[in-house]
Design a protein around this motif. Structure first.
Motif, short mmCIF file in Angstrom:
data_model
loop_
_atom_site.label_atom_id
_atom_site.label_comp_id
_atom_site.label_asym_id
_atom_site.label_seq_id
_atom_site.Cartn_x
_atom_site.Cartn_y
_atom_site.Cartn_z
N VAL A 297 0.86 -1.19 0.00
CA VAL A 297 0.00 0.00 0.00
C VAL A 297 0.89 1.23 0.00
N ASN A 298 0.52 2.24 -0.79
CA ASN A 298 1.28 3.49 -0.86
C ASN A 298 0.37 4.66 -0.46
N PRO B 23 -7.16 4.67 4.14
CA PRO B 23 -7.54 3.76 5.23
C PRO B 23 -8.94 3.17 5.07
N GLN B 24 -9.92 3.99 4.68
CA GLN B 24 -11.27 3.48 4.48
C GLN B 24 -11.33 2.48 3.34
N ARG C 84 -3.52 6.17 10.39
CA ARG C 84 -4.86 5.62 10.23
C ARG C 84 -4.84 4.27 9.52
N LEU C 85 -3.89 4.08 8.59
CA LEU C 85 -3.73 2.76 7.96
C LEU C 85 -3.34 1.71 9.00
N PRO D 225 -1.04 -8.66 9.42
CA PRO D 225 0.41 -8.44 9.48
C PRO D 225 0.88 -7.34 8.53
N VAL D 226 1.87 -6.54 9.00
CA VAL D 226 2.40 -5.45 8.20
C VAL D 226 3.91 -5.33 8.38
#
Length: 359
Positions: free
Chosen positions: A72-73, A113-114, A151-152, A162-163
């Motif tokens: 994600v960017n 984020p949404q 927010r992400l 997991p991130v």
């Protein structure tokens, strides 16, 4: 910003690229011409931020060279201004220059984020580590105002997803509360990139990135909070920073890093001429030596995009660098990667109005 300002700004203080050449997709080149009506503009180049409303935010890849298949960017472009950044050519797709536009004309994605939450709720979605910061830095200066990354992380924490984060920014310390809580469940890791320990070289090469010493302090604070960290000596620039490999790894280990990685300089598309220009301006005495070594790594070219060698290069010198990396890791007790993150904890949180299970 007027077109004349855009054409004449040339080298700007606090920016990595020393020019703003048009992208490879533009049909016409722009050439600055002094017509006597307006004096050339010099000095600071202000950052402009546009807003984008993405329909989806998870990008997929099938590259065998990277250990993740999704990312994600939060932002397009990066104010850090690293002259070597391989993401610069992406600005050409926006009709902007990969040069100074890339670091001054940015795009924020405040609804990311949404959108991410909706994508994670899809029935067919199957969790795997989500990478953030592998293209542009999520903790670049404009994050302080927009808070998209925080927010992400809030969404990922709610979903127990997991991130893995890569950054040079100290703003990540703001989010240690979330990262520490996720790391406790083996849901988060962080990679901190340190390209050089020399603050003067760093300031020229990555002008708006926190100093090397400050980045090492970030490692200390993350490690103290229980967040697994790897030190990334990337990219190594031949004949400029490659001699620092062992020193960077030592400093990272001493700060609390558990693993270490290193990648060689990559110069795809417009990055090659931008980097050459920067070298001749700031390091004219060794510019050709650096470029010749880069060509040696890529079969006589400044860049070769072949899988398997594009990250490490090829030839005797590339093999020597890989050997140095292995020896240094073994001596320092550093792993070549951090342990895998958990995917079995993934649970979409209930929404208002959802029918809850009785069991």
């Amino acid at each position: 910003m007027s077109e004349l300002h855009d054409l004449r700004r040339g080298e700007a203080r606090g920016r990595g690229a020393v020019s703003n050449a048009v992208s490879r997709f533009e049909p016409y080149a722009r050439v600055a011409v002094d017509d006597g009506w307006e004096a050339p503009v010099e000095g600071m180049l202000r950052t402009e931020v546009a807003v984008e409303a993405p329909r989806k935010v998870i990008s997929r890849n099938t590259s065998p060279d990277v250990p993740f298949d999704r990312s994600v960017n939060p932002y397009r472009g990066c104010e850090h201004g690293c002259v070597y950044c391989f993401a610069r050519p992406g600005h050409a797709w926006l009709g902007l220059s990969p040069g100074q536009d890339f670091e001054s004309r940015l795009v924020a994605r405040p609804t990311a984020p949404q959108v991410l939450a909706e994508e994670l709720r899809k029935r067919h979605y199957r969790p795997a580590t989500l990478a953030i910061g592998t293209y542009t830095d999520p903790y670049q200066p404009i994050e302080k105002e927009h808070e998209i990354m925080r927010r992400l992380l809030g969404v990922l924490q709610d979903f127990r997803h997991p991130v893995s984060i890569v950054t040079k920014g100290t703003l990540i310390e703001r989010d240690i509360d979330i990262l520490a809580a996720m790391a406790k469940d083996n849901l988060a890791t962080v990679g901190i990139s340190v390209t050089t320990l020399d603050p003067k070289v760093s300031r020229l090469m990555e002008p708006r990135v926190p100093s090397p010493a400050r980045r090492l302090q970030v490692i200390e604070r993350l490690a103290a909070a229980g967040v697994p960290v790897r030190i990334m000596a990337s990219p190594l620039v031949p004949a400029l920073t490659d001699h620092e490999l062992e020193g960077i790894l030592q400093a990272g280990r001493d700060a609390g890093a558990r693993a270490a990685t290193s990648l060689m300089l990559r110069l795809p598309a417009e990055v090659a001429p931008l980097f050459q220009e920067w070298l001749h301006v700031h390091f004219p005495d060794r510019a050709e030596r650096v470029l010749n070594r880069v060509r040696e790594l890529h079969g006589g070219k400044l860049y070769e995009a072949d899988f398997g060698t594009r990250m490490t290069g090829q030839g005797v010198w590339a093999q020597q660098m890989q050997a140095r990396l292995r020896i240094a890791r073994k001596r320092l007790g550093l792993a070549d990667r951090l342990p895998p993150l958990r995917c079995d904890l993934f649970r979409p949180p209930p929404r208002v109005g959802d029918q809850l299970s009785l069991f």
